[in-house]
Scaffold this motif. Sequence first.
Motif, PDB file in Angstrom:
ATOM      1  N   GLU A 136     -28.297   9.686  16.438  1.00 31.34           N
ATOM      2  CA  GLU A 136     -28.076   9.903  15.007  1.00 31.34           C
ATOM      3  C   GLU A 136     -27.704  11.349  14.670  1.00 31.34           C
ATOM      4  O   GLU A 136     -27.323  11.643  13.553  1.00 31.34           O
ATOM      5  CB  GLU A 136     -29.302   9.465  14.185  1.00 31.34           C
ATOM      6  N   LEU A 137     -27.793  12.263  15.655  1.00 35.11           N
ATOM      7  CA  LEU A 137     -27.424  13.661  15.452  1.00 35.11           C
ATOM      8  C   LEU A 137     -26.130  13.976  16.198  1.00 35.11           C
ATOM      9  O   LEU A 137     -25.838  13.383  17.232  1.00 35.11           O
ATOM     10  CB  LEU A 137     -28.528  14.589  15.976  1.00 35.11           C
ATOM     11  N   PRO A 138     -25.356  14.954  15.675  1.00 40.56           N
ATOM     12  CA  PRO A 138     -24.158  15.372  16.424  1.00 40.56           C
ATOM     13  C   PRO A 138     -24.572  16.141  17.684  1.00 40.56           C
ATOM     14  O   PRO A 138     -25.657  16.739  17.731  1.00 40.56           O
ATOM     15  CB  PRO A 138     -23.418  16.272  15.434  1.00 40.56           C
ATOM     16  N   LEU A 139     -23.715  16.124  18.714  1.00 38.97           N
ATOM     17  CA  LEU A 139     -24.040  16.817  19.962  1.00 38.97           C
ATOM     18  C   LEU A 139     -24.251  18.320  19.766  1.00 38.97           C
ATOM     19  O   LEU A 139     -24.976  18.941  20.529  1.00 38.97           O
ATOM     20  CB  LEU A 139     -22.946  16.593  21.008  1.00 38.97           C
ATOM     21  N   ALA A 140     -23.634  18.893  18.743  1.00 35.49           N
ATOM     22  CA  ALA A 140     -23.764  20.326  18.486  1.00 35.49           C
ATOM     23  C   ALA A 140     -24.982  20.655  17.621  1.00 35.49           C
ATOM     24  O   ALA A 140     -25.143  21.801  17.190  1.00 35.49           O
ATOM     25  CB  ALA A 140     -22.500  20.844  17.827  1.00 35.49           C
ATOM     26  N   ALA A 141     -25.846  19.691  17.365  1.00 35.49           N
ATOM     27  CA  ALA A 141     -27.015  19.902  16.498  1.00 35.49           C
ATOM     28  C   ALA A 141     -27.929  20.978  17.073  1.00 35.49           C
ATOM     29  O   ALA A 141     -28.096  21.103  18.285  1.00 35.49           O
ATOM     30  CB  ALA A 141     -27.790  18.602  16.341  1.00 35.49           C
ATOM     31  N   GLN A 142     -28.507  21.749  16.172  1.00 42.35           N
ATOM     32  CA  GLN A 142     -29.476  22.774  16.570  1.00 42.35           C
ATOM     33  C   GLN A 142     -30.826  22.106  16.806  1.00 42.35           C
ATOM     34  O   GLN A 142     -31.324  21.381  15.945  1.00 42.35           O
ATOM     35  CB  GLN A 142     -29.603  23.842  15.470  1.00 42.35           C
ATOM     36  N   MET A 143     -31.403  22.357  17.962  1.00 44.93           N
ATOM     37  CA  MET A 143     -32.711  21.793  18.310  1.00 44.93           C
ATOM     38  C   MET A 143     -33.573  22.942  18.842  1.00 44.93           C
ATOM     39  O   MET A 143     -33.730  23.110  20.052  1.00 44.93           O
ATOM     40  CB  MET A 143     -32.551  20.668  19.327  1.00 44.93           C
ATOM     41  N   PRO A 144     -34.139  23.761  17.937  1.00 49.39           N
ATOM     42  CA  PRO A 144     -34.814  24.996  18.354  1.00 49.39           C
ATOM     43  C   PRO A 144     -36.023  24.779  19.279  1.00 49.39           C
ATOM     44  O   PRO A 144     -36.218  25.544  20.222  1.00 49.39           O
ATOM     45  CB  PRO A 144     -35.242  25.649  17.043  1.00 49.39           C
ATOM     46  N   GLU A 145     -36.798  23.747  19.052  1.00 49.05           N
ATOM     47  CA  GLU A 145     -37.977  23.506  19.901  1.00 49.05           C
ATOM     48  C   GLU A 145     -37.558  23.161  21.328  1.00 49.05           C
ATOM     49  O   GLU A 145     -38.107  23.698  22.298  1.00 49.05           O
ATOM     50  CB  GLU A 145     -38.829  22.374  19.314  1.00 49.05           C
ATOM     51  N   GLU A 146     -36.563  22.296  21.473  1.00 44.96           N
ATOM     52  CA  GLU A 146     -36.070  21.912  22.795  1.00 44.96           C
ATOM     53  C   GLU A 146     -35.404  23.088  23.498  1.00 44.96           C
ATOM     54  O   GLU A 146     -35.541  23.258  24.710  1.00 44.96           O
ATOM     55  CB  GLU A 146     -35.094  20.729  22.691  1.00 44.96           C
ATOM     56  N   GLU A 147     -34.690  23.925  22.724  1.00 41.27           N
ATOM     57  CA  GLU A 147     -34.047  25.108  23.298  1.00 41.27           C
ATOM     58  C   GLU A 147     -35.093  26.095  23.803  1.00 41.27           C
ATOM     59  O   GLU A 147     -34.928  26.700  24.864  1.00 41.27           O
ATOM     60  CB  GLU A 147     -33.132  25.772  22.274  1.00 41.27           C
ATOM     61  N   ARG A 148     -36.175  26.243  23.075  1.00 41.97           N
ATOM     62  CA  ARG A 148     -37.272  27.128  23.486  1.00 41.97           C
ATOM     63  C   ARG A 148     -37.892  26.632  24.794  1.00 41.97           C
ATOM     64  O   ARG A 148     -38.144  27.413  25.714  1.00 41.97           O
ATOM     65  CB  ARG A 148     -38.331  27.194  22.374  1.00 41.97           C
ATOM     66  N   GLU A 149     -38.120  25.314  24.877  1.00 43.48           N
ATOM     67  CA  GLU A 149     -38.673  24.739  26.112  1.00 43.48           C
ATOM     68  C   GLU A 149     -37.705  24.923  27.279  1.00 43.48           C
ATOM     69  O   GLU A 149     -38.130  25.217  28.401  1.00 43.48           O
ATOM     70  CB  GLU A 149     -38.964  23.250  25.904  1.00 43.48           C
ATOM     71  N   ALA A 150     -36.413  24.751  27.028  1.00 45.19           N
ATOM     72  CA  ALA A 150     -35.410  24.931  28.080  1.00 45.19           C
ATOM     73  C   ALA A 150     -35.395  26.378  28.568  1.00 45.19           C
ATOM     74  O   ALA A 150     -35.322  26.634  29.783  1.00 45.19           O
ATOM     75  CB  ALA A 150     -34.031  24.527  27.573  1.00 45.19           C
ATOM     76  N   ARG A 151     -35.474  27.345  27.647  1.00 46.97           N
ATOM     77  CA  ARG A 151     -35.517  28.760  28.052  1.00 46.97           C
ATOM     78  C   ARG A 151     -36.765  29.053  28.874  1.00 46.97           C
ATOM     79  O   ARG A 151     -36.723  29.809  29.840  1.00 46.97           O
ATOM     80  CB  ARG A 151     -35.448  29.667  26.821  1.00 46.97           C
ATOM     81  N   SER A 152     -37.875  28.428  28.502  1.00 50.45           N
ATOM     82  CA  SER A 152     -39.122  28.607  29.257  1.00 50.45           C
ATOM     83  C   SER A 152     -38.982  28.057  30.679  1.00 50.45           C
ATOM     84  O   SER A 152     -39.406  28.703  31.651  1.00 50.45           O
ATOM     85  CB  SER A 152     -40.271  27.907  28.524  1.00 50.45           C
TER      86      SER A 152
END
Length: 171
Positions: free
Chosen positions: A71-87
């Motif tokens: 339901e979201l575009p592929l370019a959607a901002q997902m800050p929590e998931e991005e934070r986990e990925a950086r970790s």
Amino acid sequence: MAVRVAKPLLNPWKRDERETRARGRHVAYHRVLVPLGTEREAAQAMEVACRLAADRHAAVTALSVIEVPPELPLAAQMPEEEREARSRNAQARSIAELYGVSLTTRLRYARSAGEAIVEEATDAASEIIVIGAPRKQATHSRRAPGFGRTVDFVLKNAPCRIVVAALPPVR
């Protein structure tokens, strides 16, 4: 009449020594791809990949995939998931440093993690994928996969060899 054999008969179960030397005993991997799942899976897979890479002076690529809901575009901002990925990337970098292995980190947004892993392996011409995964609880069905759907997809579709760094079953 006696028949004399010029070359002794070889045991069919043993390879000719020259053939073994010509092929080489070790498979050389120069590009190793490690998809980073959960923290536990990522640590297990990175350790296995770094051991392989250190022995063969290979480069390791750590891939974090953020699965975007339909339901979201592929370019959607997902800050929590991005934070986990950086970790997870930071954890992977520290493990690679312990082994003295060069590491490149990548981040992909995709609908399916399995498809993103296979695409990355193809695009980067990876020679082996090392993926961490917990085993599923044993079931009575022989058709049930031993790992999750992402690992199952990668096993069926990857363009290269795969090592599954299996963790104990999740309870």
